[in-house]
Design an enzyme around this catalytic site. Structure first.
Site, PDB file in Angstrom:
ATOM      1  CB  SER A  18      -0.991   0.006   1.168  1.00 13.25           C
ATOM      2  OG  SER A  18      -0.339   0.223   2.394  1.00 13.25           O
ATOM      3  CG  ASN A  19       3.702   2.715   2.935  1.00 12.33           C
ATOM      4  OD1 ASN A  19       3.584   3.904   3.200  1.00 12.33           O
ATOM      5  ND2 ASN A  19       3.452   1.753   3.823  1.00 12.33           N
ATOM      6  NE  ARG A  70      21.611 -11.136   5.093  1.00 10.00           N
ATOM      7  CZ  ARG A  70      22.013 -10.454   6.152  1.00 10.00           C
ATOM      8  NH1 ARG A  70      23.097 -10.845   6.823  1.00 10.00           N
ATOM      9  NH2 ARG A  70      21.361  -9.408   6.563  1.00 10.00           N
ATOM     10  NE  ARG A  96      14.457 -12.067   2.242  1.00 14.50           N
ATOM     11  CZ  ARG A  96      14.455 -13.293   2.743  1.00 14.50           C
ATOM     12  NH1 ARG A  96      15.509 -13.775   3.347  1.00 14.50           N
ATOM     13  NH2 ARG A  96      13.380 -14.054   2.626  1.00 14.50           N
ATOM     14  CB  ILE A  97      17.551  -8.058   8.530  1.00 11.32           C
ATOM     15  CG1 ILE A  97      16.405  -7.810   9.508  1.00 11.32           C
ATOM     16  CG2 ILE A  97      18.814  -7.318   8.965  1.00 11.32           C
ATOM     17  CD1 ILE A  97      16.619  -8.362  10.884  1.00 11.32           C
ATOM     18  CG  ASN A 112      12.297   0.795   6.482  1.00 13.04           C
ATOM     19  OD1 ASN A 112      11.492   0.256   5.712  1.00 13.04           O
ATOM     20  ND2 ASN A 112      12.332   0.516   7.774  1.00 13.04           N
ATOM     21  CG  HIS A 114       9.810   1.071  11.975  1.00 15.96           C
ATOM     22  ND1 HIS A 114       9.900  -0.297  11.818  1.00 15.96           N
ATOM     23  CD2 HIS A 114       9.558   1.288  13.294  1.00 15.96           C
ATOM     24  CE1 HIS A 114       9.726  -0.876  12.995  1.00 15.96           C
ATOM     25  NE2 HIS A 114       9.511   0.059  13.907  1.00 15.96           N
TER      26      HIS A 114
HETATM   27  C1  GRF Z   1       3.946  -0.661   6.759  1.00 14.44           C
HETATM   28  O1  GRF Z   1       3.276  -0.522   7.978  1.00 14.44           O
HETATM   29  C2  GRF Z   1       5.378  -0.220   6.884  1.00 14.44           C
HETATM   30  O2  GRF Z   1       5.557   0.831   7.795  1.00 14.44           O
HETATM   31  C3  GRF Z   1       6.060  -1.457   7.404  1.00 14.44           C
HETATM   32  O3  GRF Z   1       5.420  -2.516   6.743  1.00 14.44           O
HETATM   33  C4  GRF Z   1       4.098  -2.129   6.378  1.00 14.44           C
HETATM   34  C5  GRF Z   1       3.993  -2.323   4.897  1.00 14.44           C
HETATM   35  O4  GRF Z   1       2.699  -2.086   4.415  1.00 14.44           O
HETATM   36  N1  GRF Z   1       7.479  -1.398   7.209  1.00 14.44           N
HETATM   37  P1  GRF Z   1       2.428  -2.005   2.862  1.00 14.44           P
HETATM   38  O5  GRF Z   1       2.994  -3.273   2.230  1.00 14.44           O
HETATM   39  O6  GRF Z   1       3.116  -0.774   2.334  1.00 14.44           O
HETATM   40  O7  GRF Z   1       0.948  -1.928   2.718  1.00 14.44           O
END
Ligand code: GRF
Length: 194
Positions: A18-19, A70, A96-97, A112, A114
């Site tokens: 969704s982001n 990795r 993934r880290i 990123n 978070h």
């Molecule tokens: C979001 O809450 C982001 O902050 C976190 O993982 C989630 C990803 O959501 N890192 P989407 O895949 O962007 O919907």
């Protein structure tokens, strides 16, 4: 008139995306200073891959299980990013880290989002942990990525209130609305200066 080219974004996802969709929507406005050039997922079933393909954006599933190590997996991801000459690499729910070698390769260009007010609640289950701790405020953070998980320099944050009747789901939904706006804005700001 000089038209400056839009900055290129590589978006790394693992799931719903969704982001990524919010960034895609923002970049639909031609005055937005960046555009997505590639979407890479470590999960071939990530919903965001289909969204990207439906919009004719280059999209790759690069799964860990297809690589012996990795390092080999990360090398394949790097190759896909570098082929597109992406300016900015945006982790958007990439689960993934990444190794220190990887984060160093893109230092200052790897960001990123978070779902917490870092430095609080690094890692997983941030919404439940914030509720369990009785927090009155929660939110999201965009930060540069370094070798420390969720530990890189903070670029911007957005806060939301936590209500007494909140569940992890209701709180997550409230934070996600802020995430979508914040990530698109930070990317635009970085694209203008980079
Ligand atoms: C979001 O809450 C982001 O902050 C976190 O993982 C989630 C990803 O959501 N890192 P989407 O895949 O962007 O919907």
């Amino acid at each position: 008139m000089v038209i400056s080219p839009r900055k290129k974004l590589a978006i790394l996802i693992s799931g719903r995306g969704s982001n990524m969709e919010a960034i895609l929507a923002a970049s639909g406005d031609t005055s937005y200073p960046a555009e997505i050039c590639v979407v890479i997922s470590d999960n071939k079933d990530a919903g965001g891959l289909q969204t990207a393909r439906a919009t004719n954006i280059e999209a790759h599933a690069i799964e860990r299980s297809d690589y012996a190590s990795r390092a080999d997996h990360e090398a394949a991801i790097k190759k896909a990013i570098n082929m597109t000459r992406a300016d900015l690499i945006c982790l958007a729910g990439f689960m993934r880290i990444l190794s220190a070698d990887f984060t160093k390769a893109y230092q200052g260009r790897l960001i990123n989002i978070h779902p917490s007010l870092l430095p609080k609640y690094k890692g997983l289950d941030t919404h439940k942990r914030a509720i369990d701790d009785g927090e009155k405020e929660h939110g999201c953070t965009v930060h540069f990525v370094n070798s420390e998980m969720d530990g890189g320099e903070i670029i911007a944050q957005e806060k939301v209130p936590v209500f007494s009747q909140d569940t992890a789901d209701t709180l997550s939904a409230r934070v996600l609305i802020k995430e979508h706006k914040l990530y698109s804005k930070v990317i635009a700001d970085l694209a203008k200066v980079k």
